[in-house]
Write a protein that holds these residues in place. Structure first.
Motif, PDB file in Angstrom:
ATOM      1  N   ALA A  62     -22.718 -74.295 -69.545  1.00 53.62           N
ATOM      2  CA  ALA A  62     -24.066 -74.857 -69.587  1.00 53.62           C
ATOM      3  C   ALA A  62     -24.358 -75.640 -68.305  1.00 53.62           C
ATOM      4  CB  ALA A  62     -24.225 -75.753 -70.809  1.00 53.62           C
ATOM      5  N   LYS A  63     -23.360 -76.395 -67.861  1.00 55.94           N
ATOM      6  CA  LYS A  63     -23.516 -77.177 -66.624  1.00 55.94           C
ATOM      7  C   LYS A  63     -23.736 -76.246 -65.434  1.00 55.94           C
ATOM      8  CE  LYS A  63     -20.974 -80.718 -66.478  1.00 55.94           C
ATOM      9  NZ  LYS A  63     -19.860 -81.681 -66.415  1.00 55.94           N
ATOM     10  N   GLN A  64     -22.941 -75.191 -65.356  1.00 54.03           N
ATOM     11  CA  GLN A  64     -23.063 -74.234 -64.252  1.00 54.03           C
ATOM     12  C   GLN A  64     -24.386 -73.479 -64.311  1.00 54.03           C
ATOM     13  OE1 GLN A  64     -19.527 -71.933 -64.875  1.00 54.03           O
ATOM     14  NE2 GLN A  64     -18.160 -73.606 -64.268  1.00 54.03           N
ATOM     15  N   PHE A  65     -24.824 -73.130 -65.524  1.00 55.31           N
ATOM     16  CA  PHE A  65     -26.082 -72.403 -65.670  1.00 55.31           C
ATOM     17  C   PHE A  65     -27.248 -73.236 -65.145  1.00 55.31           C
ATOM     18  CE2 PHE A  65     -29.855 -71.221 -68.184  1.00 55.31           C
ATOM     19  CZ  PHE A  65     -29.918 -69.859 -67.936  1.00 55.31           C
ATOM     20  N   ALA A  66     -27.277 -74.508 -65.508  1.00 56.12           N
ATOM     21  CA  ALA A  66     -28.349 -75.386 -65.037  1.00 56.12           C
ATOM     22  C   ALA A  66     -28.316 -75.524 -63.519  1.00 56.12           C
ATOM     23  CB  ALA A  66     -28.236 -76.755 -65.704  1.00 56.12           C
ATOM     24  N   GLN A  67     -27.126 -75.637 -62.961  1.00 53.84           N
ATOM     25  CA  GLN A  67     -27.008 -75.766 -61.507  1.00 53.84           C
ATOM     26  C   GLN A  67     -27.474 -74.499 -60.803  1.00 53.84           C
ATOM     27  OE1 GLN A  67     -22.849 -76.763 -61.168  1.00 53.84           O
ATOM     28  NE2 GLN A  67     -23.209 -78.961 -61.408  1.00 53.84           N
ATOM     29  N   ARG A  68     -27.060 -73.343 -61.335  1.00 50.62           N
ATOM     30  CA  ARG A  68     -27.402 -72.069 -60.689  1.00 50.62           C
ATOM     31  C   ARG A  68     -28.892 -71.767 -60.748  1.00 50.62           C
ATOM     32  NH1 ARG A  68     -26.082 -68.205 -63.319  1.00 50.62           N
ATOM     33  NH2 ARG A  68     -24.777 -68.899 -65.061  1.00 50.62           N
ATOM     34  N   THR A  69     -29.526 -72.167 -61.839  1.00 52.22           N
ATOM     35  CA  THR A  69     -30.944 -71.862 -62.015  1.00 52.22           C
ATOM     36  C   THR A  69     -31.860 -72.992 -61.554  1.00 52.22           C
ATOM     37  OG1 THR A  69     -30.798 -72.623 -64.319  1.00 52.22           O
ATOM     38  CG2 THR A  69     -30.533 -70.253 -63.914  1.00 52.22           C
ATOM     39  N   GLY A  70     -31.278 -74.063 -61.041  1.00 52.28           N
ATOM     40  CA  GLY A  70     -32.079 -75.156 -60.493  1.00 52.28           C
ATOM     41  C   GLY A  70     -32.715 -76.056 -61.529  1.00 52.28           C
ATOM     42  N   VAL A  71     -32.130 -76.142 -62.722  1.00 50.13           N
ATOM     43  CA  VAL A  71     -32.676 -76.989 -63.780  1.00 50.13           C
ATOM     44  C   VAL A  71     -32.127 -78.401 -63.628  1.00 50.13           C
ATOM     45  CG1 VAL A  71     -32.768 -77.405 -66.259  1.00 50.13           C
ATOM     46  CG2 VAL A  71     -32.925 -75.062 -65.387  1.00 50.13           C
ATOM     47  N   ASN A  72     -33.016 -79.375 -63.489  1.00 46.60           N
ATOM     48  CA  ASN A  72     -32.579 -80.766 -63.372  1.00 46.60           C
ATOM     49  C   ASN A  72     -33.328 -81.695 -64.323  1.00 46.60           C
ATOM     50  OD1 ASN A  72     -35.083 -80.933 -62.135  1.00 46.60           O
ATOM     51  ND2 ASN A  72     -34.240 -81.053 -60.059  1.00 46.60           N
ATOM     52  N   ALA A  73     -34.088 -81.104 -65.255  1.00 51.28           N
ATOM     53  CA  ALA A  73     -34.823 -81.903 -66.250  1.00 51.28           C
ATOM     54  C   ALA A  73     -34.990 -81.059 -67.505  1.00 51.28           C
ATOM     55  CB  ALA A  73     -36.181 -82.318 -65.706  1.00 51.28           C
ATOM     56  N   THR A  74     -35.223 -81.746 -68.611  1.00 54.68           N
ATOM     57  CA  THR A  74     -35.410 -81.047 -69.879  1.00 54.68           C
ATOM     58  C   THR A  74     -36.734 -81.446 -70.515  1.00 54.68           C
ATOM     59  OG1 THR A  74     -34.164 -82.804 -71.018  1.00 54.68           O
ATOM     60  CG2 THR A  74     -32.940 -80.842 -70.338  1.00 54.68           C
ATOM     61  N   PRO A  75     -37.396 -80.544 -71.276  1.00 49.90           N
ATOM     62  CA  PRO A  75     -36.978 -79.167 -71.495  1.00 49.90           C
ATOM     63  C   PRO A  75     -37.423 -78.256 -70.346  1.00 49.90           C
ATOM     64  CG  PRO A  75     -38.980 -79.606 -72.727  1.00 49.90           C
ATOM     65  CD  PRO A  75     -38.594 -80.899 -72.071  1.00 49.90           C
ATOM     66  N   THR A  76     -36.570 -77.337 -69.989  1.00 46.46           N
ATOM     67  CA  THR A  76     -36.895 -76.303 -69.012  1.00 46.46           C
ATOM     68  C   THR A  76     -36.460 -74.972 -69.596  1.00 46.46           C
ATOM     69  OG1 THR A  76     -36.579 -77.795 -67.126  1.00 46.46           O
ATOM     70  CG2 THR A  76     -36.496 -75.443 -66.673  1.00 46.46           C
ATOM     71  N   VAL A  77     -37.286 -73.961 -69.434  1.00 44.44           N
ATOM     72  CA  VAL A  77     -36.972 -72.631 -69.951  1.00 44.44           C
ATOM     73  C   VAL A  77     -36.714 -71.689 -68.786  1.00 44.44           C
ATOM     74  CG1 VAL A  77     -37.914 -70.629 -71.174  1.00 44.44           C
ATOM     75  CG2 VAL A  77     -38.220 -72.922 -72.109  1.00 44.44           C
ATOM     76  N   VAL A  78     -35.635 -70.939 -68.875  1.00 43.33           N
ATOM     77  CA  VAL A  78     -35.294 -69.943 -67.862  1.00 43.33           C
ATOM     78  C   VAL A  78     -35.496 -68.568 -68.482  1.00 43.33           C
ATOM     79  CG1 VAL A  78     -33.484 -69.010 -66.382  1.00 43.33           C
ATOM     80  CG2 VAL A  78     -33.650 -71.483 -66.737  1.00 43.33           C
ATOM     81  N   VAL A  79     -36.380 -67.787 -67.907  1.00 40.85           N
ATOM     82  CA  VAL A  79     -36.691 -66.455 -68.426  1.00 40.85           C
ATOM     83  C   VAL A  79     -35.894 -65.412 -67.662  1.00 40.85           C
ATOM     84  CG1 VAL A  79     -38.500 -64.728 -68.832  1.00 40.85           C
ATOM     85  CG2 VAL A  79     -39.001 -67.169 -69.137  1.00 40.85           C
ATOM     86  N   ASN A  80     -34.938 -64.825 -68.359  1.00 39.41           N
ATOM     87  CA  ASN A  80     -34.143 -63.704 -67.855  1.00 39.41           C
ATOM     88  C   ASN A  80     -33.447 -63.985 -66.532  1.00 39.41           C
ATOM     89  OD1 ASN A  80     -33.566 -61.362 -69.292  1.00 39.41           O
ATOM     90  ND2 ASN A  80     -34.615 -60.073 -67.803  1.00 39.41           N
ATOM     91  N   GLY A  81     -33.135 -65.245 -66.288  1.00 35.76           N
ATOM     92  CA  GLY A  81     -32.439 -65.603 -65.061  1.00 35.76           C
ATOM     93  C   GLY A  81     -33.296 -65.513 -63.811  1.00 35.76           C
ATOM     94  N   ARG A  82     -34.608 -65.232 -63.990  1.00 38.71           N
ATOM     95  CA  ARG A  82     -35.486 -64.992 -62.847  1.00 38.71           C
ATOM     96  C   ARG A  82     -36.572 -66.044 -62.647  1.00 38.71           C
ATOM     97  NH1 ARG A  82     -35.128 -59.913 -60.666  1.00 38.71           N
ATOM     98  NH2 ARG A  82     -33.816 -58.423 -61.798  1.00 38.71           N
ATOM     99  N   TYR A  83     -36.934 -66.737 -63.724  1.00 40.33           N
ATOM    100  CA  TYR A  83     -38.048 -67.676 -63.635  1.00 40.33           C
ATOM    101  C   TYR A  83     -37.699 -68.973 -64.362  1.00 40.33           C
ATOM    102  CZ  TYR A  83     -40.457 -63.325 -62.515  1.00 40.33           C
ATOM    103  OH  TYR A  83     -40.807 -62.125 -61.950  1.00 40.33           O
ATOM    104  N   ARG A  84     -38.148 -70.084 -63.806  1.00 42.10           N
ATOM    105  CA  ARG A  84     -37.933 -71.405 -64.371  1.00 42.10           C
ATOM    106  C   ARG A  84     -39.301 -71.962 -64.790  1.00 42.10           C
ATOM    107  NH1 ARG A  84     -35.408 -73.097 -60.284  1.00 42.10           N
ATOM    108  NH2 ARG A  84     -37.108 -74.232 -59.283  1.00 42.10           N
TER     109      ARG A  84
END
Length: 235
Positions: free
Chosen positions: A162-184
Motif C-alpha cells: 500500500a505504501k509503495q502503491f501510493a508512492q508510485r502513483t503520486g498519492v499524498n492525501a486521502t481520499p484519492t482514487v487511482v483509475v487503472n494505474g493511469r489516472y489520479r
C-alpha cells in the motif's frame, strides 16, 4: 413563426453544448494523468478503481456513502479496491487492522462500522494496535486472532505494498482514487465528491474504450537484402 423557432433553437444548441462541456472532467484539475502508468494494486483482468483512504480521515468517512452508492451499480468489468494509506505512525496501525480484517474476510461488515467507531463513537484515542484490535473485537471479530493477523507477514506485506502503491502513483492525501494505474482523482472545492464520482465514471469509460480499441498492426519487416551471387570459380 417557424423561422423564429428555428433561430431560437440554433442559439440554444451552442449554449447546451457549452453547458455539457463545462461539466466534463477537467484534466489537471479533476484528475491527473500518471506518467508512466503504474501496475495495479490488485490482480489484472478488470478496470481497477483503487481508493486510497485512511480510517482517521474525516473526508474519507464523508466520501464513503458516495462510494457505496457507486459500488451498488459497479459494472462487471470494474473492480473497486480499497487501499488503506500507510503514511507512517498510527496510520500504519489502522492499515494493519484493515488488512487483517480483509484477510479474515470481514471487510464488508466492518468497513463502514470502523469509520463510525472512529469519527462518531470516538473509540480510537491513540491508534495503538491494541486499541484497533479492541474496536474490531467490538464489531464481532476474534480479538486474539485479529492481533495475530495484524502482526503476520502477510499483513506486513500488504501494508508495504500500500505504501509503495501510493508512492508510485503520486498519492499524498486521502481520499484519492487511482483509475487503472493511469489516472489520479481527487475532489475539488467546486464539484465535490459527486464531481469526483463523475470523473471516475468518465475515466472508466475511457479505459474501457482504450481496451476495446484494436491494436495497431505491427509494421511489416523490411525484405532481406538479396545476397550477391557467388563469383564463378576461376579456371
Amino acid at each position: 413563426m417557424l423561422r423564429t423557432l428555428a433561430l431560437i433553437a440554433s442559439l440554444a444548441l451552442p449554449g447546451l453544448t457549452l453547458a455539457q462541456a463545462a461539466e466534463a472532467p477537467r484534466p489537471g484539475i479533476d484528475y491527473q494523468e500518471i506518467t508512466p502508468a503504474q501496475p495495479l494494486f490488485g490482480p489484472p483482468g478488470k478496470i481497477e478503481v483503487a481508493e486510497v483512504f485512511s480510517y482517521h480521515c474525516i473526508h474519507c468517512a464523508d466520501f464513503q456513502p458516495h462510494i457505496n452508492r457507486w459500488k451498488a451499480r459497479l459494472p462487471a468489468d470494474v473492480r473497486l479496491t480499497y487501499v488503506h494509506a500507510a503514511f507512517g505512525g498510527a496510520i500504519d496501525n489502522l492499515a494493519r487492522g484493515f488488512y487483517a480484517a480483509e484477510t479474515l474476510g470481514a471487510t464488508e461488515r466492518t468497513h463502514d462500522a470502523f469509520f463510525n467507531a472512529f469519527h462518531v463513537e470516538r473509540k480510537i484515542k491513540t491508534g495503538s494496535l491494541e486499541e484497533v484490535a479492541d474496536v474490531y473485537a467490538g464489531l464481532g471479530l476474534d480479538r486474539k486472532k485479529l492481533l495475530e493477523t495484524m502482526n503476520s507477514f502477510g499483513v506486513t506485506s500488504k501494508v508495504n505494498r500500500a505504501k509503495q502503491f501510493a508512492q508510485r502513483t503520486g498519492v499524498n492525501a486521502t481520499p484519492t482514487v487511482v483509475v487503472n494505474g493511469r489516472y489520479r482523482v481527487s475532489a475539488t472545492a467546486d464539484r465535490g465528491f459527486e464531481g469526483m464520482i463523475r470523473t471516475i465514471d468518465f475515466l472508466v469509460a475511457r479505459e474501457r474504450a482504450a481496451q476495446a480499441r484494436p491494436a495497431a498492426p505491427a509494421a511489416a519487416a523490411a525484405p532481406a537484402a538479396a545476397k550477391p551471387a557467388p563469383a564463378p570459380a576461376g579456371r
